[in-house]
Design a protein around this motif. Sequence first.
Motif, PDB file in Angstrom:
ATOM      1  N   GLU A 180       0.733  -1.343  -0.044  1.00  0.00           N
ATOM      2  CA  GLU A 180       0.072  -0.039   0.084  1.00  0.00           C
ATOM      3  C   GLU A 180       0.791   1.180  -0.157  1.00  0.00           C
ATOM      4  O   GLU A 180       0.364   2.359  -0.169  1.00  0.00           O
ATOM      5  N   ARG A 181       2.088   1.017   0.282  1.00  0.00           N
ATOM      6  CA  ARG A 181       2.966   2.174   0.224  1.00  0.00           C
ATOM      7  C   ARG A 181       3.718   2.467  -1.145  1.00  0.00           C
ATOM      8  O   ARG A 181       4.466   3.406  -1.246  1.00  0.00           O
ATOM      9  N   GLU A 182       3.629   1.505  -1.892  1.00  0.00           N
ATOM     10  CA  GLU A 182       4.341   1.558  -3.057  1.00  0.00           C
ATOM     11  C   GLU A 182       4.179   2.727  -4.123  1.00  0.00           C
ATOM     12  O   GLU A 182       5.108   3.470  -4.450  1.00  0.00           O
ATOM     13  N   HIS A 183       2.894   3.036  -4.364  1.00  0.00           N
ATOM     14  CA  HIS A 183       2.769   4.042  -5.258  1.00  0.00           C
ATOM     15  C   HIS A 183       3.223   5.513  -4.646  1.00  0.00           C
ATOM     16  O   HIS A 183       4.092   6.074  -5.371  1.00  0.00           O
ATOM     17  N   ASP A 184       3.265   5.824  -3.435  1.00  0.00           N
ATOM     18  CA  ASP A 184       3.798   6.842  -2.834  1.00  0.00           C
ATOM     19  C   ASP A 184       5.257   6.893  -2.763  1.00  0.00           C
ATOM     20  O   ASP A 184       5.926   8.140  -3.133  1.00  0.00           O
ATOM     21  N   VAL A 185       5.826   5.650  -2.548  1.00  0.00           N
ATOM     22  CA  VAL A 185       7.258   5.649  -2.706  1.00  0.00           C
ATOM     23  C   VAL A 185       7.968   5.934  -4.189  1.00  0.00           C
ATOM     24  O   VAL A 185       8.669   6.624  -4.517  1.00  0.00           O
ATOM     25  N   VAL A 186       7.198   5.380  -5.114  1.00  0.00           N
ATOM     26  CA  VAL A 186       7.589   5.584  -6.333  1.00  0.00           C
ATOM     27  C   VAL A 186       7.527   7.047  -7.020  1.00  0.00           C
ATOM     28  O   VAL A 186       8.329   7.541  -7.674  1.00  0.00           O
ATOM     29  N   LEU A 187       6.410   7.603  -6.659  1.00  0.00           N
ATOM     30  CA  LEU A 187       6.132   9.138  -6.913  1.00  0.00           C
ATOM     31  C   LEU A 187       7.491   9.898  -6.417  1.00  0.00           C
ATOM     32  O   LEU A 187       7.750  10.930  -6.872  1.00  0.00           O
ATOM     33  N   ALA A 188       7.526   9.686  -5.043  1.00  0.00           N
ATOM     34  CA  ALA A 188       8.656  10.444  -4.224  1.00  0.00           C
ATOM     35  C   ALA A 188       9.890  10.225  -4.945  1.00  0.00           C
ATOM     36  O   ALA A 188      10.816  11.296  -5.041  1.00  0.00           O
ATOM     37  N   LEU A 189      10.321   9.003  -5.095  1.00  0.00           N
ATOM     38  CA  LEU A 189      11.616   8.761  -5.917  1.00  0.00           C
ATOM     39  C   LEU A 189      11.614   9.152  -7.342  1.00  0.00           C
ATOM     40  O   LEU A 189      12.644   9.924  -7.593  1.00  0.00           O
ATOM     41  N   GLU A 190      10.743   9.194  -7.894  1.00  0.00           N
ATOM     42  CA  GLU A 190      10.668  10.027  -9.461  1.00  0.00           C
ATOM     43  C   GLU A 190      10.935  11.608  -9.128  1.00  0.00           C
ATOM     44  O   GLU A 190      11.672  12.174  -9.927  1.00  0.00           O
ATOM     45  N   GLY A 191      10.241  12.060  -8.177  1.00  0.00           N
ATOM     46  CA  GLY A 191      10.063  13.492  -7.756  1.00  0.00           C
ATOM     47  C   GLY A 191      11.650  13.884  -7.254  1.00  0.00           C
ATOM     48  O   GLY A 191      12.019  15.077  -7.594  1.00  0.00           O
ATOM     49  N   ALA A 192      12.396  12.864  -6.710  1.00  0.00           N
ATOM     50  CA  ALA A 192      13.546  13.517  -6.411  1.00  0.00           C
ATOM     51  C   ALA A 192      14.950  13.064  -7.416  1.00  0.00           C
ATOM     52  O   ALA A 192      16.008  13.138  -7.170  1.00  0.00           O
ATOM     53  N   GLY A 193      14.414  12.642  -8.504  1.00  0.00           N
ATOM     54  CA  GLY A 193      15.342  12.267  -9.460  1.00  0.00           C
ATOM     55  C   GLY A 193      15.655  10.968  -9.983  1.00  0.00           C
ATOM     56  O   GLY A 193      16.864  10.694 -10.454  1.00  0.00           O
ATOM     57  N   PHE A 194      14.883  10.054  -9.277  1.00  0.00           N
ATOM     58  CA  PHE A 194      15.306   8.650  -9.335  1.00  0.00           C
ATOM     59  C   PHE A 194      14.171   8.061 -10.144  1.00  0.00           C
ATOM     60  O   PHE A 194      13.253   7.190  -9.525  1.00  0.00           O
ATOM     61  N   PRO A 195      14.069   7.989 -11.460  1.00  0.00           N
ATOM     62  CA  PRO A 195      12.828   7.529 -12.069  1.00  0.00           C
ATOM     63  C   PRO A 195      12.809   6.042 -12.573  1.00  0.00           C
ATOM     64  O   PRO A 195      11.833   5.343 -12.678  1.00  0.00           O
ATOM     65  N   SER A 196      14.237   5.703 -12.587  1.00  0.00           N
ATOM     66  CA  SER A 196      14.383   4.088 -12.838  1.00  0.00           C
ATOM     67  C   SER A 196      14.396   3.357 -12.015  1.00  0.00           C
ATOM     68  O   SER A 196      15.054   3.491 -10.802  1.00  0.00           O
TER      69      SER A 196
END
Length: 105
Positions: free
Chosen positions: A11-27
């Motif tokens: 249930e935390r996956e979506h938020d973590v992925v968005l935060a990583l992408e926003g911090a410059g880690f899209p891959s």
Amino acid sequence: MKMVRAFIRPEREHDVVLALEGAGFPSLTKVPVFGRGKQKGLSIGAVHYDELPKTLLMLVVKDDDVQRTIDIITDICRTGFIGDGKIFVSPVERSYTIRTGEEEL
């Protein structure tokens, strides 16, 4: 480079992925997995859950970005309860792009 593997609550996956992408880690790579930690599952009353669903996130980052990546994941995933997850960091010796055969350093 380092490989960061994070076993997190689904249930935390979506938020973590968005935060990583926003911090410059899209891959990254996401894999649904089942398993258990050292507490050997979870008991709720008379019911015992031997294996629990998790999401495995895998990403390769520069050495200087490891702590920032870990901080993002833990800030979003920490609930304070058993089963929040685990993060493993391993060295990456080499990386190749299959299409071009180019080695990335």
